[in-house]
Every structure is written in structure tokens, then in C-alpha cells.
Design an enzyme around this catalytic site. Structure first.
Site, short mmCIF file in Angstrom:
data_model
loop_
_atom_site.label_atom_id
_atom_site.label_comp_id
_atom_site.label_asym_id
_atom_site.label_seq_id
_atom_site.Cartn_x
_atom_site.Cartn_y
_atom_site.Cartn_z
N GLN A 252 0.80 -1.22 0.00
CA GLN A 252 0.00 0.00 0.00
C GLN A 252 0.84 1.27 0.00
OE1 GLN A 252 -3.71 0.09 2.42
NE2 GLN A 252 -2.64 1.62 3.62
N GLU B 130 -2.97 9.68 -0.64
CA GLU B 130 -2.17 10.38 0.37
C GLU B 130 -1.10 11.27 -0.28
OE1 GLU B 130 -0.86 7.83 3.52
OE2 GLU B 130 -2.90 7.18 3.96
N ASP C 96 4.33 -0.08 4.22
CA ASP C 96 3.07 -0.57 4.77
C ASP C 96 2.57 -1.64 3.80
OD1 ASP C 96 0.66 -1.14 5.89
OD2 ASP C 96 -0.15 0.91 5.81
N LYS D 254 -3.93 5.49 15.51
CA LYS D 254 -4.89 6.31 14.77
C LYS D 254 -6.08 6.54 15.69
CE LYS D 254 -4.01 4.28 10.15
NZ LYS D 254 -4.40 3.11 9.30
P1 PGA Z 1 -6.12 3.96 5.73
O1 PGA Z 1 -4.58 3.75 5.38
O2 PGA Z 1 -6.27 5.29 6.40
O3 PGA Z 1 -6.81 3.88 4.40
O4 PGA Z 1 -6.49 2.82 6.65
C1 PGA Z 1 -3.54 4.11 6.23
C2 PGA Z 1 -2.73 2.90 6.67
O5 PGA Z 1 -3.09 1.76 6.35
O6 PGA Z 1 -1.75 3.06 7.39
ZN ZN Z 2 -1.46 0.73 7.56
#
Ligand code: PGA
Ligand code: ZN
Length: 423
Positions: free
Chosen positions: A163, A206, A243, A337
Site C-alpha cells: 500500500q 495520500e 506498509d 490512529k
Molecule cells: P487507511 O490507510 O487510512 O486507508 O487505513 C492508512 C494505513 O493503512 O496506514
Molecule cells: Zn497501515
């Protein structure tokens, strides 16, 4: 004390509705917050309340907004906003479910953060000082950033399976220097990709590049070539973080690396990642296996634990899941998060558990972000040591970087940059 709460439906950086709210204190001080939202969300995250129906393709949040101004406002009215633990306890109690699915984690988090901001205002403190709490001292730690350069997976049309390929400016001696170093690596990488005919005009969720790569390894070598082009020495000035977001390409049995035309077991994926970390200057690996494969993660920690092994979907900022990880020696770092758990108090608890167990902490934005900058203050106030916000462009990303630049500038000699995070 909290007097009243105003809330409304706003949009995040992907144009998806999100909850915004303003907490007004009896003395007139105010705090406003807009909550972020993920795309590759973990199965164990607290639940965002969405309206369904036709408005905004079912993604509207009018019910969550209504919950803020009715039941949540009623619950915290008259509470001292400086008592974050009590505010958050009341919010959670009002919902009553473990995953906050009744009133919505998006509704709960908006109040939790806006209350913290209003309280900092009332105390006449910058937010990072207010969230640090009493006894935090004068010494302030600016976080080491990990900055997205190449995107794949759910954030970039799945050109590659992993990702996020990020640069970690390990040789930088200040936050400002770190940001410029990452900017140079991104520019160098874009230049090399352009020469090879790989560049697309598309910018990922992002702010990362989404080049047309034919394998996952190709992303890593492109980033190293980008560093060299920028005059940045790989492994000395800057290293790589990945990631993997492995839950995204796991079918319940196997991991599908579509770009590599390979199907792997958990053990084979771990071995593959070990190979990547031998061939490239990798210092951090996130979500290397699926979010519920605790036994696979145990083996992964044995094989890959010499680098930072970061649990995002694995821990989902959940104190109980992190405690299980610590007790079983799973991973050695946690992504934090706040919207995965719903309250600042619980996110802070995760940072505390991690610090006590010597797990590293990386405070993280979501792929759907907002113009707010409170994440930067939390990273400083909570001394997380690291932060992940996406790329060096797009205003929802730069809002956080710009706030960190301002904090570093304002503190002058009292700011310490987290140089020691990677040895
Ligand atoms: P997400 O990605 O905000 O789409 O979950 C961020 C991550 O996986 O670190
Ligand atoms: Zn992540």
C-alpha cells in the site's frame, strides 16, 4: 465546563462526508475538530456511522451529527473539558457498545478532540502542551516522519500490492531538515520514474506517486534510485518503510501478490519480506500479515523483528489488542490512529502501554484526512517519536507538516528532534 456543542456534516480529502463539531465552553472558549476516515480499515476498528440511503451514495453522516448535538452533548454538558478522561468516559458510556456502533465512533471522536482543543484554548496553552499533561517538563520531542513516496493497494488503484512505500529521513537532525530531505527524495523518484516512462499524472489518496510498476520490488528499487538521484545516501541519510497492508490481499488462506503473479502462504510472504529487507535499506514493516493471524505474526516477529515491525490493522489502536501483542511478544511497534478507537483517552492509553513495553509508536493520519492539524500536536504532546501523514503535498497532509514546522520554530533550542528512533 462544556456548555454546548455545534455539529455539522463536512467533507474529507476524498470528498466523503465526515463529522465536524465545535465544543463551546461556559467561559466562551471554543474548539473545533473534523474527523478523518480510512479506506483500508481494519476489521477491529471502532465503527463509523453512515446514513445509507441516496444522499452522498449512502456515505452521509447526518445521523452521527444528530447524535453529537443530542445524546452526546447532553452527556458531557457541564463537564470540565480539561478532564479528558471523564469526557471520554461519558461519551463511551452514552454509546454503550464496545465498537461505538450505536452513536458512531466518528461522532464520539469529534467531541473528544474538540473538547481537548477548547480546553487548551481555555488554559492559554498550545494543544501539544495541554495534551502532554502536568509533569511533562519543558523538553519537547519532534517526531521522525515517515513520508509516502509511492502508493499502491487500496490507495492507488492497486498498481502494486503493497500500500505504501515511504522514506524515513534517518540522517536528518531537525524536523525541517527531515521534511526537505523527503521532498528531495520524492522529486528524485518522480524524475527517474518520468525518464523510464512510468509516471502517471495521477496522485494517490495520500499524495504519493502511483507509477505503472510491474512488480512490488520495482517500487523499492525505484525509491532507492530516487534517493541516489536526489543525492541522498540510502541507509545513511534515508531508509525505507513499507506498509504491506497484507489484509488487503489475503483471501483467508493465501496472500495474492498480483503484480508479482504469485500466491503465497503466510510463511512464504514473511520469507519474501525478509528477502526485501536484505536487498533494500528497510527499517520498518507494517501489517506484514493479516490482522487476525496471531500465530503467523509470532513467526514473523522472530524472522523480521530486527526491523521495526508495526501493527496497524493488527492492533487497531485498541489497548486490549496491543496488550495481547505485548504479552505474546507480537510485533515491536504500534501505529496509533485516534479514529480507530474513538477517544483521545484510549489512544493515549495505547501510547502508554507501548512506551512501558518498549514498543515504538507511530502516530498516523488516515487516507481520508481533513484540514485539521491536531494530529501534529498529539505526536509532540504524547512524545510518540514518529509520525506518518502521507506525502509532502496536498493540504490535508501539509496542514500537519506545517504545524510541526511551526512548533519547531516556536520552541527554538528547546525542541529536540527524534533522531534516535532507528539506532
Ligand atoms: P487507511 O490507510 O487510512 O486507508 O487505513 C492508512 C494505513 O493503512 O496506514
Ligand atoms: Zn497501515
Amino acid at each position: 465546563a462544556i456548555d454546548r456543542i455545534i455539529a455539522w456534516e463536512a467533507l474529507d480529502s476524498r470528498g466523503t462526508p465526515t463529522v465536524a463539531c465545535e465544543v463551546v465552553l461556559a467561559d466562551g472558549h471554543r474548539g473545533q475538530a473534523v474527523v478523518p476516515s480510512g479506506a483500508s480499515t481494519g476489521a477491529h476498528e471502532a465503527v463509523e456511522l453512515r446514513d445509507g440511503g441516496r444522499r452522498y451514495g449512502g456515505r452521509g453522516v447526518r445521523n452521527a451529527v444528530n447524535n453529537v448535538v443530542t445524546v452526546l452533548a447532553e452527556a458531557v454538558q457541564g463537564t470540565d473539558a480539561a478532564d479528558q478522561a471523564e469526557v471520554d468516559r461519558l461519551l463511551r458510556e452514552t454509546d454503550g457498545s464496545a465498537d461505538l456502533a450505536r452513536v458512531g465512533a466518528n461522532a464520539v471522536l469529534s467531541v473528544s478532540i474538540a473538547a481537548a482543543i477548547a480546553s487548551a484554548q481555555a488554559q492559554g496553552l498550545p494543544l501539544y502542551r495541554a495534551v502532554a499533561g502536568a509533569g511533562a517538563g519543558e523538553d519537547v520531542l519532534l517526531p521522525m516522519p515517515m513520508i509516502n513516496v509511492i502508493s499502491g493497494g487500496a490507495h492507488a488503484g492497486r498498481a502494486i500490492d503493497i500500500q505504501d512505500v515511504l522514506v524515513v529521513p534517518i540522517g536528518a537532525t531537525s524536523f525541517a531538515e527531515a521534511l526537505e530531505l523527503c521532498w528531495r527524495v520524492r522529486a528524485g523518484t518522480a524524475e527517474v520514474a518520468g525518464e523510464r516512462g512510468l509516471m502517471s499524472a495521477l496522485v494517490a489518496d495520500e499524495g504519493g506517486l502511483g507509477p505503472a510498476l510491474t512488480s512490488n520490488r520495482a517500487a523499492l528499487s525505484l525509491l532507492v534510485d530516487g534517493m541516489l538521484r536526489a543525492g541522498v545516501e540510502p541507509g545513511v541519510d534515508a531508509s525505507i518503510a513499507i506498509d504491506v497492508a497484507a489484509s488487503q490481499f489475503f483471501d483467508g488462506v493465501h496472500y495474492h501478490l498480483a503484480a508479482d503473479e504469485r500466491t503465497l502462504t503466510a510463511d512464504e510472504l514473511v520469507d519474501e519480506l525478509a528477502g526485501w529487507s536484505r536487498d533494500f535499506p528497510i527499517v520498518s514493516l507494517e501489517d506484514v500479515l493479516s490482522e487476525d493471524d496471531w500465530s503467523g505474526w509470532a513467526r514473523a516477529t522472530g524472522v523480521l523483528g530486527h526491523v521495526q515491525l508495526l501493527g496497524d490493522d493488527l492492533f487497531t489502536t485498541n489497548p486490549a489488542r496491543l496488550q495481547r501483542g505485548v504479552d505474546s511478544g507480537t510485533a515491536n511497534a504500534v501505529l496509533v490512529k485516534p479514529n480507530q478507537i474513538g477517544t483521545l483517552t484510549e489512544a493515549r492509553e495505547v501510547v502508554r502501554i507501548a512506551a512501558a513495553a518498549r514498543y515504538a509508536t507511530v502516530l498516523s493520519a488516515r487516507s481520508g484526512e481533513t484540514e485539521d492539524s491536531w494530529l501534529a500536536d498529539l505526536a509532540v504532546g504524547w512524545r510518540t517519536g514518529q509520525i506518518k501523514v502521507g506525502s509532502t503535498m496536498r493540504s490535508e497532509r501539509t496542514a500537519k507538516w506545517n504545524r510541526l514546522l511551526r512548533i519547531e520554530q516556536e520552541l527554538g533550542g528547546r525542541a529536540r528532534f527524534a533522531t534516535g528512533e532507528f539506532g
